[in-house]
Motif scaffolding. Structure first.
Motif, PDB file in Angstrom:
ATOM      1  N   LEU A 106       2.928  13.907  -9.074  1.00  0.00           N
ATOM      2  CA  LEU A 106       3.816  14.361 -10.438  1.00  0.00           C
ATOM      3  C   LEU A 106       4.377  14.806 -10.874  1.00  0.00           C
ATOM      4  O   LEU A 106       3.359  16.181 -11.469  1.00  0.00           O
ATOM      5  N   PRO A 107       4.767  15.816 -11.973  1.00  0.00           N
ATOM      6  CA  PRO A 107       5.005  17.457 -12.935  1.00  0.00           C
ATOM      7  C   PRO A 107       3.230  17.088 -13.729  1.00  0.00           C
ATOM      8  O   PRO A 107       2.995  18.118 -13.876  1.00  0.00           O
ATOM      9  N   ASN A 108       2.963  16.064 -14.387  1.00  0.00           N
ATOM     10  CA  ASN A 108       1.277  15.968 -14.861  1.00  0.00           C
ATOM     11  C   ASN A 108       0.222  16.080 -14.016  1.00  0.00           C
ATOM     12  O   ASN A 108      -0.965  16.703 -14.252  1.00  0.00           O
ATOM     13  N   GLY A 109       0.614  16.693 -12.687  1.00  0.00           N
ATOM     14  CA  GLY A 109      -0.549  16.571 -11.984  1.00  0.00           C
ATOM     15  C   GLY A 109      -0.727  15.536 -11.021  1.00  0.00           C
ATOM     16  O   GLY A 109      -2.020  15.926 -10.233  1.00  0.00           O
ATOM     17  N   SER A 110      -0.414  13.984 -11.614  1.00  0.00           N
ATOM     18  CA  SER A 110      -0.942  13.064 -11.218  1.00  0.00           C
ATOM     19  C   SER A 110      -0.717  13.600  -9.511  1.00  0.00           C
ATOM     20  O   SER A 110       0.417  13.317  -9.100  1.00  0.00           O
ATOM     21  N   ARG A 111      -1.831  11.929  -8.600  1.00  0.00           N
ATOM     22  CA  ARG A 111      -1.463  12.291  -7.427  1.00  0.00           C
ATOM     23  C   ARG A 111      -1.031  11.061  -6.866  1.00  0.00           C
ATOM     24  O   ARG A 111      -1.431  10.431  -7.553  1.00  0.00           O
ATOM     25  N   TYR A 112      -0.257  10.035  -5.614  1.00  0.00           N
ATOM     26  CA  TYR A 112      -0.276   9.119  -4.879  1.00  0.00           C
ATOM     27  C   TYR A 112       0.895   9.300  -3.949  1.00  0.00           C
ATOM     28  O   TYR A 112       0.765   9.577  -3.367  1.00  0.00           O
ATOM     29  N   PHE A 113       0.378   7.714  -3.103  1.00  0.00           N
ATOM     30  CA  PHE A 113       0.987   7.892  -2.294  1.00  0.00           C
ATOM     31  C   PHE A 113       1.165   6.360  -1.797  1.00  0.00           C
ATOM     32  O   PHE A 113       0.412   5.204  -2.635  1.00  0.00           O
ATOM     33  N   PHE A 114       1.882   6.174  -1.083  1.00  0.00           N
ATOM     34  CA  PHE A 114       2.499   4.586  -1.167  1.00  0.00           C
ATOM     35  C   PHE A 114       2.263   3.646   0.458  1.00  0.00           C
ATOM     36  O   PHE A 114       2.399   5.241   1.121  1.00  0.00           O
ATOM     37  N   PHE A 115       2.146   2.961   0.614  1.00  0.00           N
ATOM     38  CA  PHE A 115       1.795   1.319   2.337  1.00  0.00           C
ATOM     39  C   PHE A 115       2.304   0.712   1.824  1.00  0.00           C
ATOM     40  O   PHE A 115       3.115   0.326   1.383  1.00  0.00           O
ATOM     41  N   SER A 116       2.218   0.209   2.819  1.00  0.00           N
ATOM     42  CA  SER A 116       3.404  -1.755   3.148  1.00  0.00           C
ATOM     43  C   SER A 116       1.995  -2.766   3.030  1.00  0.00           C
ATOM     44  O   SER A 116       0.754  -1.755   4.044  1.00  0.00           O
ATOM     45  N   GLY A 117       1.938  -3.213   2.133  1.00  0.00           N
ATOM     46  CA  GLY A 117       1.087  -4.847   2.825  1.00  0.00           C
ATOM     47  C   GLY A 117       1.235  -5.972   3.858  1.00  0.00           C
ATOM     48  O   GLY A 117       2.752  -5.558   4.760  1.00  0.00           O
ATOM     49  N   PRO A 118       0.926  -6.625   4.462  1.00  0.00           N
ATOM     50  CA  PRO A 118       1.326  -7.627   5.544  1.00  0.00           C
ATOM     51  C   PRO A 118       2.797  -8.125   4.830  1.00  0.00           C
ATOM     52  O   PRO A 118       2.872  -8.487   6.274  1.00  0.00           O
ATOM     53  N   ASP A 119       3.136  -8.460   3.934  1.00  0.00           N
ATOM     54  CA  ASP A 119       4.763  -8.766   3.920  1.00  0.00           C
ATOM     55  C   ASP A 119       5.639  -7.788   3.349  1.00  0.00           C
ATOM     56  O   ASP A 119       6.764  -8.082   2.904  1.00  0.00           O
ATOM     57  N   GLY A 120       5.313  -6.490   3.055  1.00  0.00           N
ATOM     58  CA  GLY A 120       6.000  -5.622   2.841  1.00  0.00           C
ATOM     59  C   GLY A 120       6.584  -5.122   1.339  1.00  0.00           C
ATOM     60  O   GLY A 120       6.805  -4.521   1.196  1.00  0.00           O
ATOM     61  N   GLU A 121       5.091  -5.680   0.633  1.00  0.00           N
ATOM     62  CA  GLU A 121       4.863  -5.521  -0.579  1.00  0.00           C
ATOM     63  C   GLU A 121       4.710  -3.929  -0.413  1.00  0.00           C
ATOM     64  O   GLU A 121       3.338  -3.009   0.507  1.00  0.00           O
ATOM     65  N   ARG A 122       5.156  -3.759  -2.121  1.00  0.00           N
ATOM     66  CA  ARG A 122       4.846  -1.837  -1.317  1.00  0.00           C
ATOM     67  C   ARG A 122       3.132  -1.775  -2.255  1.00  0.00           C
ATOM     68  O   ARG A 122       2.938  -2.264  -3.457  1.00  0.00           O
ATOM     69  N   ILE A 123       2.660  -1.227  -1.908  1.00  0.00           N
ATOM     70  CA  ILE A 123       1.015  -0.612  -3.302  1.00  0.00           C
ATOM     71  C   ILE A 123       0.947   0.763  -2.925  1.00  0.00           C
ATOM     72  O   ILE A 123       1.475   1.721  -1.785  1.00  0.00           O
ATOM     73  N   GLU A 124       0.366   1.149  -4.268  1.00  0.00           N
ATOM     74  CA  GLU A 124       0.320   2.252  -4.350  1.00  0.00           C
ATOM     75  C   GLU A 124      -1.065   2.796  -4.341  1.00  0.00           C
ATOM     76  O   GLU A 124      -1.745   2.311  -5.260  1.00  0.00           O
ATOM     77  N   PHE A 125      -1.386   3.813  -4.089  1.00  0.00           N
ATOM     78  CA  PHE A 125      -3.035   4.193  -4.652  1.00  0.00           C
ATOM     79  C   PHE A 125      -2.877   5.754  -5.320  1.00  0.00           C
ATOM     80  O   PHE A 125      -1.882   6.265  -5.343  1.00  0.00           O
ATOM     81  N   PHE A 126      -3.470   5.950  -6.218  1.00  0.00           N
ATOM     82  CA  PHE A 126      -3.023   6.569  -7.652  1.00  0.00           C
ATOM     83  C   PHE A 126      -4.406   7.450  -8.212  1.00  0.00           C
ATOM     84  O   PHE A 126      -5.287   6.356  -8.209  1.00  0.00           O
ATOM     85  N   GLN A 127      -4.380   8.432  -8.455  1.00  0.00           N
ATOM     86  CA  GLN A 127      -5.245   9.368  -8.941  1.00  0.00           C
ATOM     87  C   GLN A 127      -4.877  10.010  -9.800  1.00  0.00           C
ATOM     88  O   GLN A 127      -3.976  10.898 -10.508  1.00  0.00           O
ATOM     89  N   PRO A 128      -5.308   9.505 -11.321  1.00  0.00           N
ATOM     90  CA  PRO A 128      -4.469  10.058 -12.192  1.00  0.00           C
ATOM     91  C   PRO A 128      -5.475  12.148 -12.330  1.00  0.00           C
ATOM     92  O   PRO A 128      -6.012  11.906 -12.678  1.00  0.00           O
ATOM     93  N   VAL A 129      -4.673  12.521 -13.248  1.00  0.00           N
ATOM     94  CA  VAL A 129      -5.470  13.545 -13.178  1.00  0.00           C
ATOM     95  C   VAL A 129      -6.788  13.545 -14.671  1.00  0.00           C
ATOM     96  O   VAL A 129      -6.079  13.005 -15.904  1.00  0.00           O
ATOM     97  N   GLN A 130      -7.273  14.590 -14.042  1.00  0.00           N
ATOM     98  CA  GLN A 130      -8.490  14.513 -14.959  1.00  0.00           C
ATOM     99  C   GLN A 130      -8.594  15.326 -15.697  1.00  0.00           C
ATOM    100  O   GLN A 130      -7.937  15.983 -16.410  1.00  0.00           O
ATOM    101  N   SER A 131      -9.416  14.396 -17.117  1.00  0.00           N
ATOM    102  CA  SER A 131      -9.027  15.070 -18.530  1.00  0.00           C
ATOM    103  C   SER A 131     -10.814  15.693 -18.731  1.00  0.00           C
ATOM    104  O   SER A 131     -11.188  15.550 -17.901  1.00  0.00           O
TER     105      SER A 131
END
Length: 131
Positions: A106-131
């Protein structure tokens, strides 16, 4: 206002035991308990992180899947991670579907990616910007 926290997020699932195993193995959630017998029209499983039970993921299984067909859907679940590169590599090695081709930023530096669960639900792993 008396609203003060998210209680749980409910996710519609097609196979309760498979989803319990997925959220345990891939996300690290622990099963807090289930409601409903195997043949019950509705079965629920409640999962949370160990020692952090203030928000739960509720897995919902109905014998008649059409009963939930027109209800709202959760767009995605986001989980905070501290080492996003290691998590991306771990998820990639599991061969899960829907994995983003790369870690996004993201523009603020936070990083993320998505993958799918067993029923197609979207799951995001999110690493916020360290303050």
């Amino acid at each position: 206002m008396s609203v003060h926290k998210i209680e749980h997020v409910g996710i519609r699932v097609s196979a309760l035991e498979d989803s319990i195993e997925f959220y345990s193995r891939v996300i690290g959630l622990k099963l807090a308990g289930t409601l409903g017998d195997v043949d019950a029209p509705v079965r629920l499983a409640f999962m949370s992180f160990p020692n952090q039970t203030n928000v739960e993921v509720e897995l919902i299984h109905k014998q008649d899947p059409e009963e939930l067909a027109n209800e709202g859907r959760v767009h995605h679940l986001a989980f905070t991670v501290s080492q996003i590169e290691q998590e991306y590599d771990r998820i990639a090695k599991l061969g899960l579907s829907g994995l983003d081709k790369q870690i996004n930023q993201l523009p603020n530096g936070s990083r993320y990616f998505f993958f799918s669960g067993p029923d197609g639900e979207r799951i995001e792993f999110f690493q916020p910007v360290q303050s």
